[in-house]
Design a protein around this motif. Structure first.
Motif, PDB file in Angstrom:
ATOM      1  N   ASP A  41       4.891  -5.331  -1.870  1.00 55.25           N
ATOM      2  CA  ASP A  41       4.017  -4.596  -0.953  1.00 55.25           C
ATOM      3  C   ASP A  41       2.773  -4.112  -1.684  1.00 55.25           C
ATOM      4  OD1 ASP A  41       5.863  -4.770   1.202  1.00 55.25           O
ATOM      5  OD2 ASP A  41       6.965  -3.066   0.404  1.00 55.25           O
ATOM      6  N   LYS A  42       2.976  -3.562  -2.874  1.00 50.71           N
ATOM      7  CA  LYS A  42       1.855  -2.986  -3.621  1.00 50.71           C
ATOM      8  C   LYS A  42       0.871  -4.055  -4.058  1.00 50.71           C
ATOM      9  CE  LYS A  42       4.774   0.835  -5.064  1.00 50.71           C
ATOM     10  NZ  LYS A  42       5.634   1.410  -6.123  1.00 50.71           N
ATOM     11  N   LEU A  43       1.395  -5.228  -4.447  1.00 51.34           N
ATOM     12  CA  LEU A  43       0.491  -6.333  -4.800  1.00 51.34           C
ATOM     13  C   LEU A  43      -0.306  -6.764  -3.584  1.00 51.34           C
ATOM     14  CD1 LEU A  43      -0.594  -8.482  -6.708  1.00 51.34           C
ATOM     15  CD2 LEU A  43       1.420  -9.887  -6.161  1.00 51.34           C
ATOM     16  N   ALA A  44       0.354  -6.877  -2.440  1.00 51.79           N
ATOM     17  CA  ALA A  44      -0.357  -7.260  -1.216  1.00 51.79           C
ATOM     18  C   ALA A  44      -1.407  -6.216  -0.851  1.00 51.79           C
ATOM     19  CB  ALA A  44       0.636  -7.438  -0.071  1.00 51.79           C
ATOM     20  N   LEU A  45      -1.078  -4.938  -1.030  1.00 58.18           N
ATOM     21  CA  LEU A  45      -2.034  -3.870  -0.742  1.00 58.18           C
ATOM     22  C   LEU A  45      -3.256  -3.968  -1.648  1.00 58.18           C
ATOM     23  CD1 LEU A  45       0.287  -0.770  -0.219  1.00 58.18           C
ATOM     24  CD2 LEU A  45      -1.077  -1.952   1.503  1.00 58.18           C
ATOM     25  N   ALA A  46      -3.033  -4.215  -2.926  1.00 59.08           N
ATOM     26  CA  ALA A  46      -4.155  -4.322  -3.861  1.00 59.08           C
ATOM     27  C   ALA A  46      -5.077  -5.464  -3.454  1.00 59.08           C
ATOM     28  CB  ALA A  46      -3.631  -4.525  -5.281  1.00 59.08           C
ATOM     29  N   LEU A  47      -4.487  -6.597  -3.093  1.00 64.28           N
ATOM     30  CA  LEU A  47      -5.295  -7.725  -2.661  1.00 64.28           C
ATOM     31  C   LEU A  47      -6.001  -7.425  -1.342  1.00 64.28           C
ATOM     32  CD1 LEU A  47      -2.840 -10.648  -3.538  1.00 64.28           C
ATOM     33  CD2 LEU A  47      -4.880  -9.924  -4.814  1.00 64.28           C
ATOM     34  N   GLY A  48      -5.300  -6.729  -0.437  1.00 67.18           N
ATOM     35  CA  GLY A  48      -5.907  -6.383   0.842  1.00 67.18           C
ATOM     36  C   GLY A  48      -7.068  -5.423   0.681  1.00 67.18           C
ATOM     37  N   LEU A  49      -6.916  -4.431  -0.189  1.00 70.56           N
ATOM     38  CA  LEU A  49      -7.996  -3.472  -0.414  1.00 70.56           C
ATOM     39  C   LEU A  49      -9.209  -4.155  -1.044  1.00 70.56           C
ATOM     40  CD1 LEU A  49      -5.929  -0.397  -1.659  1.00 70.56           C
ATOM     41  CD2 LEU A  49      -7.367  -0.481   0.388  1.00 70.56           C
ATOM     42  N   ARG A  50      -8.951  -5.071  -1.954  1.00 68.06           N
ATOM     43  CA  ARG A  50     -10.075  -5.782  -2.566  1.00 68.06           C
ATOM     44  C   ARG A  50     -10.823  -6.617  -1.525  1.00 68.06           C
ATOM     45  NH1 ARG A  50     -12.170 -10.074  -5.261  1.00 68.06           N
ATOM     46  NH2 ARG A  50     -13.239  -9.558  -7.226  1.00 68.06           N
ATOM     47  N   ALA A  51     -10.071  -7.274  -0.638  1.00 69.29           N
ATOM     48  CA  ALA A  51     -10.718  -8.058   0.411  1.00 69.29           C
ATOM     49  C   ALA A  51     -11.475  -7.158   1.378  1.00 69.29           C
ATOM     50  CB  ALA A  51      -9.669  -8.878   1.161  1.00 69.29           C
ATOM     51  N   LEU A  52     -10.921  -5.976   1.652  1.00 68.86           N
ATOM     52  CA  LEU A  52     -11.556  -5.061   2.595  1.00 68.86           C
ATOM     53  C   LEU A  52     -12.835  -4.457   2.023  1.00 68.86           C
ATOM     54  CD1 LEU A  52     -11.075  -3.901   5.440  1.00 68.86           C
ATOM     55  CD2 LEU A  52      -9.915  -1.964   4.357  1.00 68.86           C
ATOM     56  N   ALA A  53     -12.953  -4.431   0.709  1.00 67.07           N
ATOM     57  CA  ALA A  53     -14.163  -3.860   0.096  1.00 67.07           C
ATOM     58  C   ALA A  53     -15.408  -4.681   0.396  1.00 67.07           C
ATOM     59  CB  ALA A  53     -13.968  -3.746  -1.415  1.00 67.07           C
ATOM     60  N   ASP A  54     -15.239  -5.931   0.761  1.00 68.29           N
ATOM     61  CA  ASP A  54     -16.377  -6.799   1.075  1.00 68.29           C
ATOM     62  C   ASP A  54     -17.081  -6.275   2.323  1.00 68.29           C
ATOM     63  OD1 ASP A  54     -18.166  -8.792   1.732  1.00 68.29           O
ATOM     64  OD2 ASP A  54     -16.755 -10.425   1.370  1.00 68.29           O
ATOM     65  N   PRO A  55     -18.376  -5.951   2.262  1.00 69.04           N
ATOM     66  CA  PRO A  55     -19.092  -5.447   3.441  1.00 69.04           C
ATOM     67  C   PRO A  55     -19.046  -6.382   4.637  1.00 69.04           C
ATOM     68  CG  PRO A  55     -20.400  -5.118   1.461  1.00 69.04           C
ATOM     69  CD  PRO A  55     -19.238  -5.966   1.060  1.00 69.04           C
TER      70      PRO A  55
ATOM     71  N   ARG B  86       6.178  -3.955   6.220  1.00 67.87           N
ATOM     72  CA  ARG B  86       6.495  -2.653   5.629  1.00 67.87           C
ATOM     73  C   ARG B  86       5.243  -1.991   5.062  1.00 67.87           C
ATOM     74  NH1 ARG B  86      11.155  -2.415   1.188  1.00 67.87           N
ATOM     75  NH2 ARG B  86       9.706  -3.881   0.172  1.00 67.87           N
ATOM     76  N   ALA B  87       4.372  -2.761   4.442  1.00 68.79           N
ATOM     77  CA  ALA B  87       3.122  -2.201   3.926  1.00 68.79           C
ATOM     78  C   ALA B  87       2.228  -1.725   5.058  1.00 68.79           C
ATOM     79  CB  ALA B  87       2.393  -3.239   3.079  1.00 68.79           C
ATOM     80  N   VAL B  88       2.241  -2.463   6.165  1.00 65.66           N
ATOM     81  CA  VAL B  88       1.437  -2.052   7.317  1.00 65.66           C
ATOM     82  C   VAL B  88       1.929  -0.719   7.856  1.00 65.66           C
ATOM     83  CG1 VAL B  88       0.816  -2.635   9.694  1.00 65.66           C
ATOM     84  CG2 VAL B  88       0.799  -4.423   7.929  1.00 65.66           C
ATOM     85  N   ARG B  89       3.253  -0.588   8.033  1.00 63.90           N
ATOM     86  CA  ARG B  89       3.810   0.646   8.609  1.00 63.90           C
ATOM     87  C   ARG B  89       3.681   1.827   7.661  1.00 63.90           C
ATOM     88  NH1 ARG B  89       8.317  -2.356   9.049  1.00 63.90           N
ATOM     89  NH2 ARG B  89       9.443  -0.780   7.805  1.00 63.90           N
ATOM     90  N   ARG B  90       3.880   1.589   6.389  1.00 57.64           N
ATOM     91  CA  ARG B  90       4.008   2.699   5.441  1.00 57.64           C
ATOM     92  C   ARG B  90       2.745   2.992   4.645  1.00 57.64           C
ATOM     93  NH1 ARG B  90      10.216   1.854   3.112  1.00 57.64           N
ATOM     94  NH2 ARG B  90      11.230   1.968   5.170  1.00 57.64           N
ATOM     95  N   PHE B  91       1.712   2.190   4.833  1.00 61.11           N
ATOM     96  CA  PHE B  91       0.445   2.504   4.168  1.00 61.11           C
ATOM     97  C   PHE B  91      -0.728   2.440   5.124  1.00 61.11           C
ATOM     98  CE2 PHE B  91      -3.423   1.063   1.971  1.00 61.11           C
ATOM     99  CZ  PHE B  91      -3.660   2.191   1.212  1.00 61.11           C
ATOM    100  N   TRP B  92      -1.033   1.239   5.624  1.00 64.97           N
ATOM    101  CA  TRP B  92      -2.226   1.087   6.450  1.00 64.97           C
ATOM    102  C   TRP B  92      -2.169   1.996   7.677  1.00 64.97           C
ATOM    103  CZ3 TRP B  92      -5.934  -1.372   3.973  1.00 64.97           C
ATOM    104  CH2 TRP B  92      -5.625  -2.392   3.075  1.00 64.97           C
ATOM    105  N   GLU B  93      -1.029   2.032   8.369  1.00 62.83           N
ATOM    106  CA  GLU B  93      -0.908   2.895   9.550  1.00 62.83           C
ATOM    107  C   GLU B  93      -0.987   4.366   9.179  1.00 62.83           C
ATOM    108  OE1 GLU B  93       2.491   2.226  11.949  1.00 62.83           O
ATOM    109  OE2 GLU B  93       1.779   0.307  12.738  1.00 62.83           O
ATOM    110  N   VAL B  94      -0.326   4.756   8.101  1.00 61.52           N
ATOM    111  CA  VAL B  94      -0.295   6.164   7.701  1.00 61.52           C
ATOM    112  C   VAL B  94      -1.703   6.695   7.502  1.00 61.52           C
ATOM    113  CG1 VAL B  94       0.395   7.735   5.852  1.00 61.52           C
ATOM    114  CG2 VAL B  94       2.019   6.032   6.712  1.00 61.52           C
ATOM    115  N   VAL B  95      -2.538   5.913   6.831  1.00 62.86           N
ATOM    116  CA  VAL B  95      -3.907   6.363   6.548  1.00 62.86           C
ATOM    117  C   VAL B  95      -4.783   6.308   7.794  1.00 62.86           C
ATOM    118  CG1 VAL B  95      -5.995   5.890   5.209  1.00 62.86           C
ATOM    119  CG2 VAL B  95      -3.744   5.687   4.130  1.00 62.86           C
ATOM    120  N   LEU B  96      -4.787   5.173   8.465  1.00 57.21           N
ATOM    121  CA  LEU B  96      -5.761   4.977   9.541  1.00 57.21           C
ATOM    122  C   LEU B  96      -5.425   5.745  10.803  1.00 57.21           C
ATOM    123  CD1 LEU B  96      -6.831   1.240   9.307  1.00 57.21           C
ATOM    124  CD2 LEU B  96      -8.133   3.269   8.699  1.00 57.21           C
TER     125      LEU B  96
END
Length: 475
Positions: free
Chosen positions: A123-137, A159-169
């Motif tokens: 999950d954490k590896l996927a999150l790191a890759l997702g955040l890097r992709a999201l940084a692109d304007p 699980r990453a969607v429910r426990r990270f992306w959803e929690v923040v957004l």
């Protein structure tokens, strides 16, 4: 005709405009239909406890440079406390202390993310890759997709969607991921976590918001020559043939001035504007904006139920819990106050308040056994059904500029073009931008809008933040 500016609306947008004008020598009259200032970010007196409580807990972050400037300017800063860390309560009830290291962004929170045991390493590896992709304007701009679709396209684990992306957004935007545009989601993560080590810090008010508005803020405004009139409803804003604006009060009184700012919620603005503006396609689009609800459950116990001042609940109905020191009210029993916040609370529609209360208490008891042992002295549930506008794909095109086609009439509110979602920061930005337009009309070139936090050199090197001047751009 008065030389003062008439400001319709005493929420944060209108108050920020009044403050920005005042420090540059331009007087204003603030008209608020309610008996208190603050708009949706305000307090009410609970009849059962006698206490003033916020309709919903509002917090600021370090990236909210304009809101924090407004607080420093008006003397409100001492009434906010910076949280040294956040407490994330995992699905198993474990408390995860989330704090930054002394490293530059974007590495300052790396150890904190690594310590979230309710996320697996995949999950954490996927999150790191997702955040890097999201940084692109350019992330998601061409496709016009929802953030849920973007996450699926970038293969984010459920699980990453429910426990990270959803929690923040969901907490930040009070919307579900299938109703959030990618650029707005990007704004939240880039400004809060990726570009500056101070962006993520949380500032929490230490007193009810009404204490701020009715106390130091009101006194500061009066001291600056601002006239504040509460319980003063506005019937309509008019514009004369020569472009002079006037404001008709429900009492029949009419105020005429060189400039007016209409700083009311998006769902009220068209009813107040003159036809020449209400029918303007650049403004008319606000009728297509949709709203999102926030529910708060206020609880008074006979004893403290946790030693934490606040907590973020992960993968539960409860999202945030704030515990404040007991607010003593003469004649009331000794009690400890907690507020539970449930953003994007459409799922509660059709449920009774008793059912919601049972679910909330059950979740709190699972984490803090003291809840089950404590006596619940009083509770109250408040739902702000139109708390914020929904940041749907395409909603940015519906947000009008502060300057209308009538030179003497400005719009202000978090729903106008600010570059930010519906937040206190967005509201203050809109007020500052409207005030800047008026200052320019009066021959002053002073700027009120504060710059974003600077982007760390390491973030520029590691992330695809293509624009090196991102932090210096005016939204």
């Amino acid at each position: 005709m008065s030389d003062s500016v008439i400001i319709v609306g005493g929420g944060l947008a209108g108050l920020a405009a009044a403050a920005g004008l005042a420090v540059h020598g331009v007087q204003s009259v603030v008209l608020e239909s309610r008996p208190r200032l603050g708009g949706r970010a305000s307090s009410f007196q609970d009849a059962g406890s006698g206490e003033f409580v916020d309709n919903c807990q509002h917090v600021a972050m370090g990236c909210c440079t304009n809101f924090l400037h407004f607080c420093r300017l008006t003397g409100l800063a001492p009434y906010f406390r910076a949280a040294e860390c956040l407490h994330f309560i995992g699905p198993d009830g474990r408390d995860h202390r989330f704090a930054a290291d002394r490293l530059p962004a974007p590495l300052h929170l790396a150890r904190a993310f690594a310590g979230l045991s309710y996320l697996g390493w995949s999950d954490k590896l996927a999150l790191a890759l997702g955040l890097r992709a999201l940084a692109d304007p350019a992330a998601g701009v061409e496709r016009g997709e929802t953030f849920a679709a973007w996450l699926e396209r970038h293969r984010q684990p459920p699980r990453a969607v429910r426990r990270f992306w959803e929690v923040v957004l969901v907490s930040a935007l009070s919307e579900t991921l299938d109703r959030i545009s990618v650029p707005i989601a990007r704004k939240v993560f880039v400004d809060s976590f990726l570009t500056n080590a101070n962006g993520w810090t949380v500032e929490i008010p230490t007193v009810p918001l009404d204490d701020l508005y009715s106390g130091p803020l009101l006194q500061w405004l009066i001291g600056q020559g601002v006239e504040v009139r509460v319980s003063t409803g506005v019937e309509r804003v008019h514009v004369a043939d020569d472009g002079t604006p006037s404001v008709e009060l429900r009492s029949g009184e009419r105020l005429v001035a060189k400039d007016a700012i209409v700083a009311v919620p998006f769902f009220r603005v068209l009813d107040l504007l003159p036809p020449v503006l209400a029918d303007d396609p650049a403004i008319r689009g606000v009728s297509e904006l949709e709203a999102a609800p926030i529910t708060s459950v206020h609880l008074w116990f006979d004893r403290p139920v946790t030693d934490l001042p606040h907590a973020v609940f992960v993968d539960r109905l409860v999202q945030w819990v704030f515990q404040r020191e007991r607010l003593a009210v003469e004649g009331s029993p000794r009690s400890w106050y907690c507020q539970v916040v449930i953003s994007a609370s459409r799922m509660l529609a059709g449920q009774s308040q008793a059912d919601v209360l049972r679910q909330v208490l059950a979740e709190l008891s699972q984490v803090w056994p003291a809840v089950a042992q404590a006596a619940l002295l009083h509770s109250r549930q408040v739902t702000e059904r139109r708390a914020v506008f929904s940041p749907l794909p395409g909603s940015e095109a519906l947000r009008p500029a502060q300057q209308t086609l009538v030179p003497g009439i400005q719009l202000s509110g978090d729903w106008t073009q600010t570059g930010w979602p519906a937040t206190m920061e967005g509201a203050v930005r809109s007020g500052y931008l409207a005030a800047e337009n008026i200052l320019r009309r009066r021959g002053q070139s002073d700027l009120l809008l504060q710059p974003d936090l600077p982007v760390s050199p390491l973030s520029r090197a590691l992330l695809p933040i293509c624009d090196p001047d991102l932090a210096d751009k005016r939204s």
